[in-house]
Design a protein around this motif. Structure first.
Motif, PDB file in Angstrom:
ATOM      1  N   PRO A  37       0.819  -1.221   0.000  1.00  0.00           N
ATOM      2  CA  PRO A  37       0.000   0.000   0.000  1.00  0.00           C
ATOM      3  C   PRO A  37       0.851   1.270   0.000  1.00  0.00           C
ATOM      4  O   PRO A  37       1.842   1.369   0.734  1.00  0.00           O
ATOM      5  N   GLY A  38       0.455   2.212  -0.853  1.00  0.00           N
ATOM      6  CA  GLY A  38       1.133   3.503  -0.898  1.00  0.00           C
ATOM      7  C   GLY A  38       2.492   3.507  -1.569  1.00  0.00           C
ATOM      8  O   GLY A  38       3.127   4.558  -1.685  1.00  0.00           O
ATOM      9  N   LYS A  39       2.959   2.359  -2.038  1.00  0.00           N
ATOM     10  CA  LYS A  39       4.296   2.272  -2.625  1.00  0.00           C
ATOM     11  C   LYS A  39       4.286   2.185  -4.149  1.00  0.00           C
ATOM     12  O   LYS A  39       5.319   2.395  -4.791  1.00  0.00           O
ATOM     13  N   LEU A  40       3.132   1.836  -4.733  1.00  0.00           N
ATOM     14  CA  LEU A  40       3.059   1.581  -6.174  1.00  0.00           C
ATOM     15  C   LEU A  40       2.129   2.579  -6.858  1.00  0.00           C
ATOM     16  O   LEU A  40       1.392   3.320  -6.202  1.00  0.00           O
ATOM     17  N   SER A  41       2.160   2.586  -8.166  1.00  0.00           N
ATOM     18  CA  SER A  41       1.344   3.540  -8.923  1.00  0.00           C
ATOM     19  C   SER A  41       0.758   2.893 -10.166  1.00  0.00           C
ATOM     20  O   SER A  41       1.181   1.817 -10.586  1.00  0.00           O
ATOM     21  N   PHE A  42      -0.238   3.559 -10.737  1.00  0.00           N
ATOM     22  CA  PHE A  42      -0.782   3.151 -12.035  1.00  0.00           C
ATOM     23  C   PHE A  42      -0.690   4.330 -12.983  1.00  0.00           C
ATOM     24  O   PHE A  42      -0.846   5.486 -12.578  1.00  0.00           O
ATOM     25  N   ALA A  43      -0.418   4.035 -14.223  1.00  0.00           N
ATOM     26  CA  ALA A  43      -0.289   5.075 -15.245  1.00  0.00           C
ATOM     27  C   ALA A  43      -1.589   5.207 -16.031  1.00  0.00           C
ATOM     28  O   ALA A  43      -2.428   4.305 -16.039  1.00  0.00           O
TER      29      ALA A  43
END
Length: 329
Positions: free
Chosen positions: A154-160
């Motif tokens: 949680p809070g460490k990854l992203s989506f483009a």
């Protein structure tokens, strides 16, 4: 059978000549004009919409025996192209080839100088472009494993996304919420730079157009997890749909087709629609569009298409409001 006398033949010669000329030139009810036609495209040359426009232009020119000119007018979220189309006489000589997001998505997040429901009249679809959830090569290979991995960080990854306020963005936000994830949205100016980040592992996932992701999927540079639709893609038959996976809200696609100014008379719109759908149904056009990564076309009448546009527009407005997606000033 009555014999055609010389006198009768002479009497009907003008009619016979017109009929013969029509047969020889291929003109028919589909030919709504005997003048050159302009196809305005709200995107630069070489882009997805431009490719579709040029395929259509070639077939329409062959069908109607008239020059069909492609005129690229990118910029301002499609507003420059719409303005050019609406400034032309409403005689059916000027059409716009567009993706539906120019009408149903962009006006919600960018100030445009046109009302998509009042200033534009949808004519016909040519093809449909779906979107697919793709991820970096090193992620778990199945959807269930992917979600578990994303939840564990949680809070460490992203989506483009390929742009804020598009179906790529909407789908990512909905998955984020419905799956209980905590991903940060990172918008890009188009698919290529976003895909580069996903391929490199800097960004975990993105919903991207099948047309642009397909070469990367085939080259094993990204992993496909789910097609955001209720039915499987013609191009990715082994990839499950989001509906199958328990996310029926994730149902996004854009049609590509023709529109005209709202001032073009309804009877003329019907003729243009018939000619456009005839061109789209030709094996040559259909095969070229499918080879480019599009889904086979589902023909709709202008009335049906207008209803679909309004439904998509209102749905996207609700998504923008629900997720507080801000207007790009």
């Amino acid at each position: 059978m009555r014999t055609l006398t010389r006198r009768t033949a002479l009497k009907h010669l003008p009619t016979l000549a017109v009929t013969l000329a029509a047969a020889l030139t291929g003109t028919s009810a589909f030919a709504w004009t005997d003048k050159p036609i302009k196809l305005i495209v709200p995107a630069p040359a070489g882009g997805t919409m431009d490719v579709v426009a040029r395929i259509l232009a070639e077939q329409l020119s062959s069908d109607l025996k008239q020059p069909v000119i492609v005129d690229n007018k990118p910029g301002a979220g499609g507003a420059l192209a719409v303005q050019a189309m609406n400034a032309a006489p409403p005689d059916g000589q000027t059409l716009m080839v567009t993706a539906s997001n120019v009408i149903t998505e962009i006006p919600h997040v960018m100030k445009t100088a046109f009302d998509p429901l009042k200033d534009i009249r949808p004519v016909a679809t040519l093809a449909r472009a779906g979107i697919v959830l793709v991820g970096a090569p090193g992620l778990p290979p199945d959807f269930k494993g992917l979600i578990a991995y994303l939840k564990a960080n949680p809070g460490k990854l992203s989506f483009a996304s390929y742009s804020a306020g598009t179906s790529s963005h909407y789908a990512g936000m909905i998955l984020n919420q419905k799956a209980g994830l905590d991903l940060t949205h990172v918008p890009f100016a188009g698919s290529p730079p976003a895909l580069q980040q996903v391929m490199g592992g800097q960004i975990a996932i993105m919903f991207d157009g099948i047309v642009t992701s397909l070469p990367q999927i085939r080259g094993n540079k990204v992993q496909p997890y789910a097609v955001a639709a209720k039915t499987r893609s013609h191009h990715l038959p082994d990839v499950p749909t989001t509906a199958e996976l328990g996310y029926p809200e994730l149902d996004f696609s854009n049609w590509l087709g023709t529109v005209v100014s709202a001032n073009v008379p309804a009877d003329l719109v019907e003729k243009i629609s018939a000619a456009t759908l005839k061109a789209a149904s030709s094996p040559k056009v259909r095969d070229r569009l499918v080879a480019a990564g599009f889904e086979p076309n589902t023909p709709l009448s202008p009335a049906e298409l207008a209803k679909s546009v309004r439904a998509d527009y209102e749905r996207n407005a609700a998504i923008v409001k629900a997720f507080n997606i801000q207007l790009n000033q």
